[in-house]
Design a protein around this motif. Structure first.
Motif, PDB file in Angstrom:
ATOM      1  N   ILE A 330       0.914  -1.191   0.146  1.00 32.20           N
ATOM      2  CA  ILE A 330       0.158  -0.088  -0.111  1.00 32.20           C
ATOM      3  C   ILE A 330       0.922   1.159   0.047  1.00 32.20           C
ATOM      4  O   ILE A 330       1.534   1.518   0.904  1.00 32.20           O
ATOM      5  CB  ILE A 330      -1.005   0.040   1.124  1.00 32.20           C
ATOM      6  CG1 ILE A 330      -1.792  -1.068   1.173  1.00 32.20           C
ATOM      7  CG2 ILE A 330      -1.855   1.239   1.074  1.00 32.20           C
ATOM      8  CD1 ILE A 330      -2.800  -1.533   2.613  1.00 32.20           C
ATOM      9  N   PRO A 331       0.894   1.994  -1.087  1.00 29.78           N
ATOM     10  CA  PRO A 331       1.602   2.998  -1.182  1.00 29.78           C
ATOM     11  C   PRO A 331       0.875   4.155  -0.701  1.00 29.78           C
ATOM     12  O   PRO A 331      -0.077   4.485  -1.029  1.00 29.78           O
ATOM     13  CB  PRO A 331       2.071   3.276  -2.692  1.00 29.78           C
ATOM     14  CG  PRO A 331       1.039   2.648  -3.365  1.00 29.78           C
ATOM     15  CD  PRO A 331       0.503   1.561  -2.444  1.00 29.78           C
ATOM     16  N   LEU A 332       1.520   5.268  -0.110  1.00 32.30           N
ATOM     17  CA  LEU A 332       0.789   6.473   0.164  1.00 32.30           C
ATOM     18  C   LEU A 332       1.482   7.571  -0.200  1.00 32.30           C
ATOM     19  O   LEU A 332       2.670   7.919  -0.007  1.00 32.30           O
ATOM     20  CB  LEU A 332       0.905   6.514   1.852  1.00 32.30           C
ATOM     21  CG  LEU A 332       0.209   5.505   2.599  1.00 32.30           C
ATOM     22  CD1 LEU A 332       0.339   5.839   4.132  1.00 32.30           C
ATOM     23  CD2 LEU A 332      -1.190   5.479   2.135  1.00 32.30           C
ATOM     24  N   GLY A 333       0.786   8.143  -1.418  1.00 32.27           N
ATOM     25  CA  GLY A 333       1.672   9.388  -1.990  1.00 32.27           C
ATOM     26  C   GLY A 333       2.194   9.054  -3.194  1.00 32.27           C
ATOM     27  O   GLY A 333       2.668   7.736  -3.661  1.00 32.27           O
ATOM     28  N   GLU A 334       2.561   9.943  -4.044  1.00 25.81           N
ATOM     29  CA  GLU A 334       3.173   9.639  -5.484  1.00 25.81           C
ATOM     30  C   GLU A 334       4.411   9.113  -5.496  1.00 25.81           C
ATOM     31  O   GLU A 334       4.625   8.210  -6.152  1.00 25.81           O
ATOM     32  CB  GLU A 334       3.154  11.078  -6.211  1.00 25.81           C
ATOM     33  CG  GLU A 334       3.455  11.086  -7.663  1.00 25.81           C
ATOM     34  CD  GLU A 334       2.564   9.930  -8.318  1.00 25.81           C
ATOM     35  OE1 GLU A 334       1.158   9.803  -7.943  1.00 25.81           O
ATOM     36  OE2 GLU A 334       3.040   9.073  -9.113  1.00 25.81           O
ATOM     37  N   ASP A 335       5.313   9.731  -4.611  1.00 25.87           N
ATOM     38  CA  ASP A 335       6.723   9.098  -4.506  1.00 25.87           C
ATOM     39  C   ASP A 335       6.656   7.826  -4.225  1.00 25.87           C
ATOM     40  O   ASP A 335       7.326   6.881  -4.674  1.00 25.87           O
ATOM     41  CB  ASP A 335       7.628   9.875  -3.625  1.00 25.87           C
ATOM     42  CG  ASP A 335       8.894   9.582  -3.612  1.00 25.87           C
ATOM     43  OD1 ASP A 335       9.457   9.306  -4.847  1.00 25.87           O
ATOM     44  OD2 ASP A 335       9.482   9.436  -2.252  1.00 25.87           O
TER      45      ASP A 335
END
Length: 419
Positions: A330-335
RNA sequence: GUGGGCGUAGCUCAGCUGGUAGAGCACUCGGUUGUGGUCCGAGAUGUCGCGGGUUCGAGCCCCGUCGCUCACCCCA
């Protein structure tokens, strides 16, 4: 316009497609272990191949083929069965000029323009094998054993094997004379009469009570077998018994394809509806020659993948076979998202299945997706994790977490999954 | 090709003797700032297969048609 699949085709989609895959592979596996090799074939052939090979008088050829003209005006037919096409390829590529028997297997879709019903489709899936160039009855027994192994490996129990012998040409000719004579004593409707003229054996398969009663006393082909056919059939039974394979002799068994001779068999499941045959096959003495090859015999079978799956479901053998991933990222944010793409690829190199939460959802929503996906572990990748190059590897079943550096994540996951 | 049954939200179905639609599950969002499963709240969703007819009015009645399904036939 809402499109629908053509009438009567079988389609498999998640989650059931996974079970379908498993059934198909399980049915093929025993053939591979017995030295059979893949023959990948076209699904359409010259129409005449089937009319000659399967037999123009059969129902399959006379009213169930998908036949059309191609752009060159040739008559093309979608294959209604596998044996004839397989033998065509064997002959065309000279596979029978090497050591015999040629042993090949195939798997794929077949087509018959019938009225669909439970377990009967216009496009259905079969796996089959053919062993060409040996008349050894031990081969007959092994072919049957391979089919039986496939069904057993699925866990199927409520099915039985029926076998018979259709004998050689002389045996059948003698029997036919007496059978026709016997049938002449019965009043039949027009359709049945026509069927009886094409192949009087078909009456043995009639489900109407009065006809069954009448046919109960009809002369049986098994009683007309030549000395050689009798000995051959006895040998096959001996080998089967030797291998511990249960079977029953069904002297009234009828097969719909004209090419069968000698040993013929059928696997019947007890819990399916009217379409209870999950596989069948037999020997074909004249078929190779009939379609332009050497005059050598062969034997093979076709197993119904669709029906085997129905059987597996009917016996309740599919519990808890849902697809699950090893890791859900689960990535949070664009980076984090760009890094997640690379991280997933890294972990997949270790053979683990990894899914990523797409769509920039709130963490809570993403966790819900992770839960629904059935993933074993979850990793949240945000600014803090990127800064520290460390993530929490969370085991979904227990909720427990452990700190893992990004670089050691694949190994850590391997270890965790191995427990 | 022949016969029976059925066609209402993504799924399973309810809808009384005709008054222009509902439930459960699933789905989306939320229940104070970045951790799921339970619970609570909110929300989206249907040309009631299609076309005619009867009626003031039809998801419910009639006719036709298409589709699905089961069985015959046949087979994997």
């Amino acid at each position: 316009m809402k499109f629908q699949a053509p009438k009567g085709v079988s389609e498999y989609f998640p989650p059931r497609s996974r079970a379908f895959e498993w059934v198909r592979e399980s049915l093929i596996a025993p053939a591979r272990l017995a030295g059979y090799q893949l023959l990948e074939l076209p699904v359409f052939e010259d129409t005449e191949l089937f009319t000659r090979g399967v037999g123009a008088s059969t129902d399959v050829v006379s009213k169930e083929m998908y036949t059309f003209q191609d752009r060159g005006g040739r008559s093309i037919t979608l294959r209604p069965e596998g044996t004839v096409g397989a033998l065509r390829a064997v002959i065309e590529h000279g596979l029978d000029r090497k050591s015999l028997p040629v042993k090949i297997f195939y798997s794929g879709a077949f087509f018959r323009a019938e009225r669909p019903q439970a377990g009967r489709y216009r496009q259905f899936y079969s796996v089959g094998i053919e062993a060409v160039g040996s008349d050894d009855p031990a081969l007959d027994a092994e072919v049957i054993a391979i089919a039986d192994n496939g069904f057993k490996s699925l866990g199927l129990k409520q099915y039985h094997l029926e076998i018979t012998s259709l004998g050689d040409l002389a045996s059948r000719a003698a029997h036919r004379i007496d059978l026709v004579k016997y049938i002449a004593g019965l009043k039949l409707d027009e359709a049945t009469q026509a069927r009886a003229e094409i192949n009087p054996l078909r009456l043995f398969d009639d489900k109407r009570e009065e006809i069954r009663a009448f046919m109960a006393k009809a002369p049986l082909l098994l009683d007309y077998l030549s000395q050689e056919s009798q000995e051959n059939f006895a040998a096959v039974q001996r080998y089967l018994t030797h291998m511990g394979i249960d079977f029953q002799i069904n002297p009234r068994m009828v097969r719909g394809l004209d090419y069968y001779t000698g040993t013929t068999f059928e696997f019947v499941h007890d819990l399916l509806g009217a379409q209870s045959g999950i596989g069948g096959g037999g020997r074909y003495d004249g078929l190779m020659k009939e379609i332009g090859g050497q005059d050598i015999t062969g034997i093979g079978f076709g197993l119904g993948v669709d029906r085997a799956l129905l059987a597996v479901e009917a016996e309740g053998l599919l519990k808890g076979d849902e697809f699950t991933s090893d890791l859900f990222l689960i990535p949070l944010g664009e980076d984090a998202k760009s890094r997640a793409l690379l991280l997933a690829a890294e972990v997949r190199k270790f053979g683990h299945s990894v899914e990523i939460a797409f769509g920039d959802r709130a963490l809570k929503g993403a966790m819900k997706s992770a839960d629904k996906s059935g993933a074993a572990y979850v990793v949240v990748l945000g600014d803090a994790e990127i800064a520290s190059a460390t993530v929490e590897l969370k085991q979904m079943s227990t909720g427990s977490t452990s700190s893992v550096t990004l670089t050691s994540l694949p190994q850590a996951l391997s270890l965790a999954l191995a427990k």
